[in-house]
Write a protein that holds these residues in place. Structure first.
Motif: not given
Lengths: 317, 734
Positions: B23-28
């Protein structure tokens, strides 16, 4: 009955834990000379302080049983803290930064430039590490996570997962849904002719044998996927609208139908599956079941490891 | 083959049920605790959410007999349960159910009182009587109000209001030496324990509501509200955490004090006013909130135990700029700056830009976009007559002596009381801070209801008021009727997960609505073809431009003005057609240093802002044509590449009767759209000998307010709307 018990996750865990425990003992005997337990003093005032906190929170002193629980909690924290020190967890950046902040605060010569590492070392040397609640909490938490991680990285076999799923079906239940393929005819592209265009393509599709995965090319290039996984009404309403979901109720399975209206125009739809609420098969939710099971096992492993650590660190009041 | 297709697509796979690319978002949130959602769509979906909602855990809800809790609010939002609210007498008789489920949300109770609330709401077992039955607990539990204790309840109603004032006097109103209430100052141990217990309940409720399966039906965020209210002005902010790694204890308005109170038992809190000559003494200190969050959350120095996420992250969302200060006192001086005042230096500008990517454009207490008052035929730094929407006749500075019973004039407001002007101010200020625009914010809309109705904004007679018994029959007073029912924040995200939604909030790919659910897309770029509406403009927009909230890429030398595409689809559940799309441009003239704005009608019917009432008949039926969908590519032909600018889209729906109009007509037979009918009928009810009719007259006393009322302006017919986050342009030379 015996077979059922043999499948019980708890039994598997005990076997797993027993193996780890046995391995730990083997390692100590074989690799390193037997160590004397490290003596750790738990200041009596800590228990007293905990009792007072209990009094403030509950308006009464703890019962004997509650005192034992308080004492056990303090012991757990103390051995976890000692274990964390032994593992060198005080050199992790977040602890070092905190220690450096404390050292800088009490530093006599504040003009002398010192690195974070130097300041942290200085704080540890004068014993500030043991007394700072934030440092203690970070280290205890780190030790706890490290111990649990030993279990979280394991790979329980399918028998264990299956047994856990069977014992806890409601944890994994899924709502009703529809799986479908759709072809979009964009109203912004075709205006008043959108439905007509969709009907023409429907006739074409009904004459030919077109695999669902090839059908998207018959409609418009659009931003909603052609092939949609099992979807709830809520999901389909978000993607299309209420009218679209209402129209799906009457459509037959495995055949192209439509045109079905939505906010975007019209769609040709092939429904592949309708599902009632169900508990998925293990293959579908293996990761989730594994996660839940490992979390449970990790909690139990932490409890066992704490018992071990209490042998290694002999805590006296 | 797939790789080849990916390259051809330019950005994403378009036809996969579940993402097979990162995904283009950070995975926290580790995949073990948060598998990717099976409805993942790289082209993004509109997730309707709520960033601002209170329950009975807020002090000002509790004292008005609201008993709801965060868990109930989340269940309500998911349409898994109903809520029971107090009626006008405080009895728990009003049952409400949401009309359709929400996608995501955050309960944001006032954090300053968590300690006191915990003690007074039995979060601690066996609380000593001296605490549990203290004056503070009596006030928080609504003791001044008793059902029908007196024939005329006005006195008790006022006492209830005084209780509110006493409660907020030491903590929210001052700017320095702010403190908890004596209940907490004198019992720190209990107070800290109960504060953590209340915060724990909020976090636990958020966790329980979060769907961690790959179905991703609902996303909740741990959150709370910081309630700084210097001298009665609203400097409030909601703090939204990205995931389950959160601060151990909330950082609040008390922490924003200019100076910490050295001894709260003997030192009174201080009220600080701005020095009109130097502009100094700006109270209080929002930077203390941000620095506190930086240390506790981002640096991880004071985190709550537990949590599965890899790190803590948060953002703060200011709200109610419309009552945010900056008001001139009668002598012309400004004693409290507007909540959007110029930061003192570049670092503070940077801090603000970093922590506040969003601003709340709309909520129950009115619109903060802009203000045009038809009674004065004037606006606040605007001539845009469509800004005559959900106006509140409140300045937000009672201590300035201005909140009398007359309507505030446009010139009484600070220009920065309205977001459009704040955005313009940000363009101007950027030059002072080496290009950092401190006010480069995207849009959210919220509720701020204090009843727990997460995600419910009905424009009809079912609205139960937003403040417990206080406005359970809202038509009794003009000020209660002025309030709206709140709006939605829509986040364009790949999936309904915390990381995906939070990332959308951070990059400002959001729009707000005034309570309906239209779908709006907005892209900006330099080379959009004129027929883009008929293509897959979403993929084209992402590949060749930026979505709402983004910064236009550098201008190609061949390009003239930037181009924008706006598409909107009506809310088919409400079934109100769209009227038009407008693009609003704000810019700064580099020579005169004057902020300017332009409203451009680009699609639909260019309606008359003063003729909304003509859009419906006396039965509230729509009588004008509208559109199911609108789309248009527009180019700014007046573009000057040397000027900073922003562009946002406003989508207007066809006129509808306001919720108050429907309530007055259905419940009391009073028609606010027909002044003669309304006034005559009200007079008849007032003079009737029938007790039932007399009661109707009391309950519908404010129904005849309308857009011409001298005080408490209420428009019987409104145009619901959506506002996108702006797309920003910065000249390459700056």
């Amino acid at each position: 009955m015996i077979a059922k018990r043999l499948h019980a996750p708890a039994l598997h865990f005990l076997l797993l834990g027993g193996l780890l425990y046995g391995g730990d003992i083997y390692y100590k005997i074989r690799v390193s000379p037997p160590n004397e337990p490290v003596a750790v003093t738990l200041p009596r005032n800590q228990l007293e302080q905990a009792k007072q906190e209990f009094l403030r929170a509950n308006g009464r002193l703890p019962s004997e049983e509650e005192q034992r629980t308080l004492y056990e909690a303090l012991l757990d924290d103390e051995v976890l803290y000692r274990y964390a020190v032994q593992l060198g967890l005080n050199s992790q950046p977040v602890v070092e930064r905190r220690l450096a902040q404390i050292a800088a605060f009490v530093e006599e010569n504040q003009d002398e430039p010192k690195s974070q590492q130097e300041l942290a070392f200085q704080a540890t040397k004068i014993g500030l590490q043991d007394g700072d609640l934030v440092v203690r909490r970070i280290m205890i938490d780190s030790a706890r996570r490290l111990i649990r991680a030993a279990m979280l990285v394991r790979l329980p076999d399918d028998d264990m997962l299956q047994a856990y799923l069977k014992d806890n079906p409601t944890l994994f239940q899924r709502p009703a849904g529809i799986r479908l393929t759709q072809i979009t005819f964009n109203m912004l592209a075709h205006g008043e002719n959108t439905a007509k265009k969709a009907k023409q393509v429907l006739e074409e599709l009904q004459k030919k044998t077109v695999a669902p995965e090839q059908a998207a090319g018959f409609g418009d290039d659009f931003w909603i996927q052609s092939s949609l996984p099992l979807s709830t009404d809520q999901e389909l309403i978000r993607d299309f609208d209420y009218a679209f979901v209402a129209a799906l109720k009457d459509l037959p399975l495995h055949t192209w139908s439509g045109p079905v209206p939505s906010r975007y125009g019209f769609h040709l739809v092939m429904i592949h599956e309708r599902r009632s609420p169900y508990t998925p098969a293990l293959a579908e939710i293996r990761k989730q079941v594994r996660h839940n099971l490992l979390e449970k096992l990790a909690d139990e492993w932490l409890a066992l490891r704490l018992q071990q650590l209490k042998q290694e660190f002999k805590v006296v009041l | 083959m797939k790789q080849k297709y990916l390259l051809a697509a330019g950005v994403f796979v378009t036809n996969l049920g579940v993402a097979e690319v990162a995904p283009p978002f950070e995975i926290t949130e580790p995949e073990a605790t948060r598998p990717r959602c099976k409805h993942y769509n790289p082209n993004r979906k509109p997730f309707f959410g709520e960033t601002h909602l209170h329950t009975g855990l807020s002090f000002d809800a509790s004292l008005r007999y609201v008993n709801t809790r965060p868990e109930g609010a989340y269940k309500f939002a998911k349409k898994e349960g109903y809520l029971v609210l107090p009626d006008a007498n405080g009895r728990q008789t009003v049952k409400v159910v949401i009309d359709r489920p929400l996608d995501w949300g955050a309960v944001t109770d006032h954090a300053e009182f968590f300690g006191e609330m915990g003690i007074c709401k039995d979060f601690l077992p066996n609380t000593p009587d001296a605490l549990r039955y203290s004056l503070e607990c009596q006030l928080l539990n609504g003791f001044p109000w008793q059902f029908k204790a007196l024939p005329d309840n006005d006195a008790q109603y006022k006492a209830s209001g005084l209780g509110f004032q006493i409660l907020v006097a030491p903590n929210l109103g001052p700017s320095s030496f702010n403190t908890h209430l004596p209940l907490c100052n004198n019992n720190k141990g209990e107070c800290e324990t109960s504060e953590l217990a209340v915060w724990d309940e909020m976090r636990s409720a958020a966790e329980a509501a979060y769907d961690r399966s790959d179905e991703c039906k609902f996303t909740s965020f741990p959150a709370y509200e910081v309630t700084s209210t210097p001298l009665g002005t609203t400097w409030h902010r909601n703090v939204i955490f990205r995931n389950d790694k959160v601060v151990r204890a909330p950082i609040t308005a008390i922490d924003m004090a200019v100076k910490e109170n050295p001894d709260p038992r003997t030192v009174p809190p201080k009220y600080i006013v701005m020095n009109p000559d130097t502009g100094s003494g700006v109270p209080p200190k929002p930077e203390k909130l941000w620095k506190g969050l930086e240390d506790a959350c981002i640096q991880g120095l004071d985190l709550a135990p537990g949590g599965t996420a890899t790190r803590c992250d948060a953002l703060t969302i200011p709200h109610n700029t419309n009552i945010g200060g900056g008001v001139k006192a009668p002598d012309g001086t400004v004693i409290i700056p507007p909540s959007f005042y110029p930061p003192a230096n570049k670092n503070l500008a940077k801090l603000r830009a970093q922590w506040e990517p969003l601003v709340e454009m709309y909520q129950v207490k009115g619109s903060s976009e802009c203000r045009y008052d038809p009674r004065f035929k004037a606006g606040v730094q605007t001539a845009d007559e469509f800004c005559n929407f959900e106006l509140l006749d409140v300045l937000g500075a009672p201590s300035a002596g201005l909140n009398a019973d007359t309507a505030p004039r446009p010139k009484d407001f600070s220009t920065n009381a309205f977001v459009r002007n704040v955005w313009k101010d940000g363009l101007l200020l950027a030059d002072n801070y080496e290009g950092i625009n401190p006010f480069k914010m995207g849009v959210v809309s919220g509720s701020d209801a204090h009843t727990g109705v997460l995600g419910w904004h009905p424009e009809n007679q079912t609205w139960p008021g937003h403040a417990g018994f206080d406005d359970a029959i809202p038509t009794r007073s003009g000020s209660a009727m002025e309030n709206g029912t709140g709006g939605y924040t829509v986040a364009w995200a790949e999936e309904n997960s915390r990381d995906a939604i939070f990332s959308a909030l951070k990059r400002k790919e959001t729009y707000g609505t005034s309570g309906t659910r239209p779908v709006v897309r907005f892209f900006g770029g330099w080379n959009f073809p004129a027929d883009l509406c008929s293509q897959n403009f979403v993929r084209y927009g992402y590949a060749n431009g930026v979505p709402m909230g983004g910064d236009l890429p550098a201008k190609p030398s061949s390009a003239n003005g930037p181009k924008f595409i706006v598409a909107a689809w009506m809310d088919e559940f409400i079934n109100t057609p769209l009227q038009q799309i407008q693009i609003i441009k704000g810019w700064v003239d580099p020579v005169t240093r004057q902020a300017k704005e332009k409203v451009v009608h680009i699609a639909g019917i260019d309606g008359d802002p003063n003729a909304a009432a003509a859009g419906v008949d006396q039965r509230c039926q729509s009588i004008v044509p509208g559109y199911q969908t609108l789309c248009k590519v527009w180019q700014d032909r007046d573009f000057d590449p040397g000027q900073r600018a922003f562009y946002y889209a406003r989508v207007l729906e066809n006129p509808v009767c306001r919720w108050t109009t429907r309530m007055c007509k259905v419940n009391y037979g009073l028609n606010p759209m027909d002044a003669d009918q309304c006034n005559n009928t009200l007079k008849r009810l007032q003079t009737s000998s029938d007790p039932a009719e007399q009661q109707k007259a009391r309950d519908g006393a404010a129904c005849c307010h309308n857009e011409t009322s001298e005080f408490d302006i209420i428009q019987p017919v409104i145009q619901e709307r959506a506002w996108t986050s702006p797309i920003w342009y910065t000249p390459a030379s700056l």
